[in-house]
Design an enzyme around this catalytic site. Structure first.
Site, mmCIF file in Angstrom:
data_model
loop_
_atom_site.group_PDB
_atom_site.id
_atom_site.type_symbol
_atom_site.label_atom_id
_atom_site.label_comp_id
_atom_site.label_asym_id
_atom_site.label_seq_id
_atom_site.Cartn_x
_atom_site.Cartn_y
_atom_site.Cartn_z
ATOM 1 C CG ASP A 1 5.808 -11.477 -39.009
ATOM 2 O OD1 ASP A 1 5.788 -12.700 -39.259
ATOM 3 O OD2 ASP A 1 4.926 -10.914 -38.323
ATOM 4 N NE ARG B 1 0.364 -6.373 -34.442
ATOM 5 C CZ ARG B 1 0.218 -7.699 -34.400
ATOM 6 N NH1 ARG B 1 0.149 -8.314 -33.234
ATOM 7 N NH2 ARG B 1 0.166 -8.414 -35.513
ATOM 8 C CG ASN C 1 3.555 -9.343 -34.533
ATOM 9 O OD1 ASN C 1 3.638 -9.603 -35.730
ATOM 10 N ND2 ASN C 1 3.194 -10.234 -33.631
ATOM 11 C CE LYS D 1 34.550 14.263 -53.664
ATOM 12 N NZ LYS D 1 33.956 15.341 -54.481
ATOM 13 C CG ASN E 1 36.973 19.721 -54.041
ATOM 14 O OD1 ASN E 1 36.807 20.602 -53.192
ATOM 15 N ND2 ASN E 1 36.257 18.621 -54.060
ATOM 16 C CE LYS F 1 4.748 -7.707 -39.627
ATOM 17 N NZ LYS F 1 3.895 -8.227 -38.527
#
Ligand code: UD1
Ligand code: CA
Length: 455
Positions: free
Chosen positions: A103, A16, A228, A351, A386, A23
């Site tokens: 779940d 589902r 679900n 960076k 760079n 899940k």
């Protein structure tokens, strides 16, 4: 105290959810839902934890790691069949076994603990954790006899119209006497709407053997939501978000709009931090005291010092010092270390770089693969060049250097201590200590030329 064991059911595909992802691996605030179940079980001190895996077995296993033992349910024939797979690990052991669905990630350690204690005190062979909800659609209903005792549990799909009106539901969590569980499981059949072996049938089986079965009703129906589909997933994410935010509010963090602030469970925040709306704090992030975050800021796996301000920015896998001022609109990419009292202004991208204390990069710059010392000023529009198309190269800028606006620093290159780079330069050679580098063509003025053109 009796020995305690736990079984987590996690073999289903979760049809589902309409997803390629299994899940129980769907994340809630960045953490797979099954991980919440495991974390909540830890304080209950279970001697053995067994997870039943099937669909996506390898993925689920590697996500959980050493926290659990695993048994494989090759075919998913129902929740009773799933529990039976744990028999080879738990048979003949005396003690209490809690069974939890993978779940139902919102059930807390306190609730598990209360259930264990209630069960152990009552001497029942089975105790089901139940709750009353206004819309019980889809859940198994708890059917009680005239005396009020639990008689059996009927699945939604098998329930009569009368039974469907019952608001007390099976949360999918139970405590069993371990030996009674495995002997009753052998009597479960699949004579029902889904032709599955239902674990809740064990209740009726034990009852028919005149064993004591019991129910523990939890008041908080928000905890027991079973996921679900993605509607339930979004509800669960909301509930978890508020739970985490309230924990930080209680600890002295100001969160201006808790419904619009997303903090992962592993994040730690010191008191007097202020978080403005639209912010997401993710992964293993730590925020030092007095720091201001947001609005609209994304921080993942970062350590942020105290008294820092970060506005409208994105930061990942980096460390930021104290009294830094970042944004608006800065992008700090992985492996960056920013020192104390540093200014990183708008449209600056960093960076894999180190930025020393008191250095300023106030506007429109790209600094990548660079080591910057202390007290440096980087002019607007400066770029560390760079990448040569094949490899990345390092730019080094030593203490107290001054880089004029719109400069290109072509790596590998070093700007030594105290040097100046003139605005508009493209620097390809190292600059010695305390020198001025100018690398641009000279200006010529053609007198009166413009006036002539206009005629
Ligand atoms: C189940 C209960 C229902 C309860 C609800 C609470 C049964 C028959 N029904 O229904 O009474 O109200 O939970 O949320 O138990 N699983 C396996 N192997 C299987 C089947 C399922 O490991 O063969 C696992 C699933 O991966 C899932 C859990 O068991 O984590 C529950 O299965 P699910 O199909 O979601 O049961 P529900 O229909 O929700
Ligand atoms: Ca379910």
């Amino acid at each position: 105290m009796k020995s305690r064991f736990a079984i987590i059911l996690a073999a289903g595909q979760g049809t589902r959810m309409k997803s390629k992802l299994y899940k129980v691996l769907h994340p809630i605030l960045g953490r797979p839902m099954i991980q919440y179940v495991i974390e909540a079980l830890k304080p209950t001190k279970v001697e053995k934890l067994v997870t039943v895996i099937g669909h996506g077995a390898e993925k689920v296993k590697s996500e959980i790691g050493n926290d659990s033992q695993f048994v494989l349910q090759e075919e998913q024939l129902g929740t009773a069949h799933a529990v039976m797979q744990a028999e080879k690990i738990l048979e003949n052991k005396s003690g209490t076994t809690i069974v939890v669905c993978g779940d139902t990630p919102l059930i807390t350690a306190e609730t598990f603990d209360k259930l264990f204690e209630y069960h152990e005190r009552s001497g029942a062979k089975a105790t089901v954790l139940t709750t009353n909800i206004t819309d019980p659609t889809g859940y198994g209903r708890v059917i009680r006899g005239e005396s009020g005792d639990v008689e059996r549990i009927v699945e939604h799909k098998d329930a009569s119209d009368e039974e469907k009106k019952v608001k007390e539901i099976n949360t999918g969590t139970y405590c069993f006497d371990n030996e009674a569980l495995f002997s009753a499981l052998k009597k479960v059949n699949n004579d029902n709407a889904q032709q599955e072996y239902y674990l809740p049938d064990v209740i009726e089986i034990l009852k028919s053997q005149n064993e004591k079965v019991s129910a523990f009703i939890t008041e908080d129906d928000k905890e027991t939501i079973g996921i679900n589909d993605r509607i339930a997933l979004s509800h669960a994410e909301n509930i978890m978000k508020i739970r985490i935010n309230e924990m930080h509010l209680k600890n002295g963090v100001t969160i201006m709009d808790p419904t619009n602030t997303y903090i992962d469970p592993n994040v730690t925040i010191e008191p007097d931090v202020v978080v403005y709306p639209g912010s997401m704090l993710m992964g293993d992030t730590h925020i030092g005291t007095n720091t201001i975050i947001g609005p609209n800021t994304e921080i993942e796996n970062c350590t942020i010092g105290q008294d820092t301000v970060i506005k409208q920015s994105v930061l990942k896998d980096s460390n930021i010092g104290r009294e830094a001022n970042i944004g608006p609109f800065a992008h700090i990419r992985p492996e960056t270390t920013v020192g104390n009292e540093v200014r990183i202004g708008n449209f600056v991208e960093l960076k894999k770089s180190v930025i020393g204390d008191n250095t300023k990069i106030p506007h429109l710059s790209y600094i990548g693969d660079a080591n910057l010392g202390n007290g440096i000023n980087i002019g607007c529009g400066t770029i560390t060049v760079n990448y040569d198309g094949k490899e990345k190269h390092v730019t080094t800028i030593e203490d107290n250097a001054f880089i004029g606006c719109n400069s290109n620093l072509v790596a590998p290159v070093t700007i030594k201590k105290g040097s100046y780079v003139a605005a508009g330069s493209t620097i390809t050679n190292d600059v010695p200590v305390d020198s001025l580098a100018i690398a641009r063509s000279r200006q010529t003025n053609k007198k009166g030329y413009a006036a002539k053109m206009k005629k």
